[in-house]
Scaffold this active site. Structure first.
Site, short mmCIF file in Angstrom:
data_model
loop_
_atom_site.label_atom_id
_atom_site.label_comp_id
_atom_site.label_asym_id
_atom_site.label_seq_id
_atom_site.Cartn_x
_atom_site.Cartn_y
_atom_site.Cartn_z
N LYS A 1 0.33 3.54 -2.86
CA LYS A 1 -0.82 4.45 -2.91
C LYS A 1 -0.37 5.91 -2.94
CE LYS A 1 -4.48 1.69 -0.64
NZ LYS A 1 -3.93 0.34 -0.50
N SER B 1 -6.47 3.27 4.19
CA SER B 1 -5.79 2.49 3.16
C SER B 1 -6.79 1.79 2.26
CB SER B 1 -4.84 1.46 3.80
OG SER B 1 -3.86 1.04 2.88
N SER C 1 0.80 -1.23 0.00
CA SER C 1 0.00 0.00 0.00
C SER C 1 0.83 1.28 0.00
CB SER C 1 -0.94 0.01 1.21
OG SER C 1 -2.01 -0.88 1.02
#
Length: 383
Positions: free
Chosen positions: A57, A114, A54
């Site tokens: 991101k 997230s 993540s």
């Protein structure tokens, strides 16, 4: 000829018994950077493309922040939620196809929760499809110089083509902090809940935000392949650091190693001003000018980051090719100061003329010629 004047700066430095490159981190890969001075404090496997989970991101958020800056979207704009977005697993906002979240809600959902579904909503809202968005991410990464990054999706979902180096992640973090300060505050949010859903997923996974060590971002990541990672930033005493860690075994190790990195970066290095703007450091010889010498000064204050626990001395030397032929203008660079720092790369500082020195007239040139002739004669007599 090259004129080199040795210059002992006379600063007794308390230098690190463990210099930057000797610091041992438990992370499989790491990059630690002092933003204030542009100094890399630690690099371990930092340019190896790895699964970013993540943490990637941040690239999706960068693309969204650029769209906001360019006026293509606003924080109040609402995006549709597709069936594909609603079906995303892992960390989510539990969006469904009836939702129309605002851009601001999506930003919070990506940073704090997230949300993989929120990432797909952003990708489809900006590019029409996640595949097209990934293509644009790759294109933008190349233009930003993120040479060890490739993207297959917007969320960091495991994929063989989803790769980023720790160096690239760190550079991207620095870009977000410096280029988008108006949005950076979202990274410091401790909790966020969309429409009362998923209360157990409302807290930011960044363990540093509540430690009281100046941390204010950025993003955690975890998959089985990548292990536990964190892109973090903290500010103490006017200094900001950015660091990236990856490959840690669990969330506890991630929190402890992140805290250790922050403490080390701030305690083991200090800012020192080694040259003050306008203060004379040395002199350069002038050829055929109205003065035979001119002072050399730093054009700006020079503050560098130094290991803070060594008994070794900081030294430097002034280098220039001279004598320098007149005329010389105030502020003209005619030399450089090379500072030798124990256990670190040398630092080079341009030095400029303190004042104007005009070219001499006929009398000056005649006197110079007689001086040269006299020295030659004396040399012959001595020989």
């Amino acid at each position: 000829m090259t004129r080199i004047a040795a210059l002992l700066l006379g600063l007794m430095l308390i230098v690190a018994s463990l210099p930057a490159r000797a610091f041992e981190t438990l992370a499989g890969a790491a990059w630690v950077y002092d933003v204030t001075t542009g100094t890399v404090l630690l690099a371990k496997n930092a340019d190896e493309p790895l699964p970013p989970a993540s943490m990637s991101k941040l690239m999706t958020l960068n693309m969204l922040f650029e769209a906001l800056r360019d006026g293509r979207v606003s924080l109040d704009d609402r995006f549709a939620v597709s069936s594909r977005a609603a079906a995303m697993g892992g960390s989510t906002l539990f969006l469904d196809e009836t939702d129309r979240p605002t851009v601001e809600e999506l930003i919070k959902g990506i940073i704090v929760n997230s949300g993989n579904d929120a990432c797909v909503v952003v990708a489809e809202g900006l590019a029409g499809s996640e595949e097209e968005f990934a293509r644009k991410m790759n294109e933008r990464a190349r233009s930003l110089g993120l040479t060890q990054s490739t993207f297959a999706n917007s969320s960091g979902w495991p994929h063989p083509n989803q790769r980023m180096s720790m160096h690239d992640l760190g550079r991207l973090a620095v870009r977000i902090i410096t280029e988008f300060p108006e949005y950076y505050g979202y990274f410091g949010l401790v909790e966020n809940e969309f429409d009362g859903r998923a209360p157990d997923n409302r807290f930011n996974r960044n363990p540093l935000l509540t430690m009281g060590i100046g941390a204010d971002g950025l993003k955690t990541g975890h998959t089985q392949e990548a292990g536990y990672g964190l892109v973090g930033s903290a500010v103490q005493g006017g200094r900001r650091i950015v660091f990236v860690l990856s490959g840690l075994p669990d969330a506890k190790a991630r929190a402890e190693e992140s805290r250790r990195i922050v403490n080390w970066a701030f305690r083991e290095f200090t800012l020192r001003t080694v040259a003050e703007k306008g203060k004379r450091i040395a002199e350069a010889e002038i050829w055929l000018g109205t003065a035979s010498r001119v002072g050399l000064v730093a054009a700006e204050d020079l503050t560098i980051l130094l290991p803070s626990l060594s008994q070794e001395r900081l030294t430097g030397e002034v280098r220039y090719t001279g004598p320098v032929e007149a005329p010389v203008a105030a502020g003209q660079q005619i030399a450089e100061l090379v500072i030798e720092v124990p256990e670190m790369d040398p630092v080079t500082v341009p030095l400029v003329a303190e004042r104007d020195v005009a070219a001499g007239g006929f009398a000056t040139r005649l006197g110079t010629a007689f001086g040269i002739l006299a020295r030659r004669v004396m040399a012959e007599v001595a020989g």
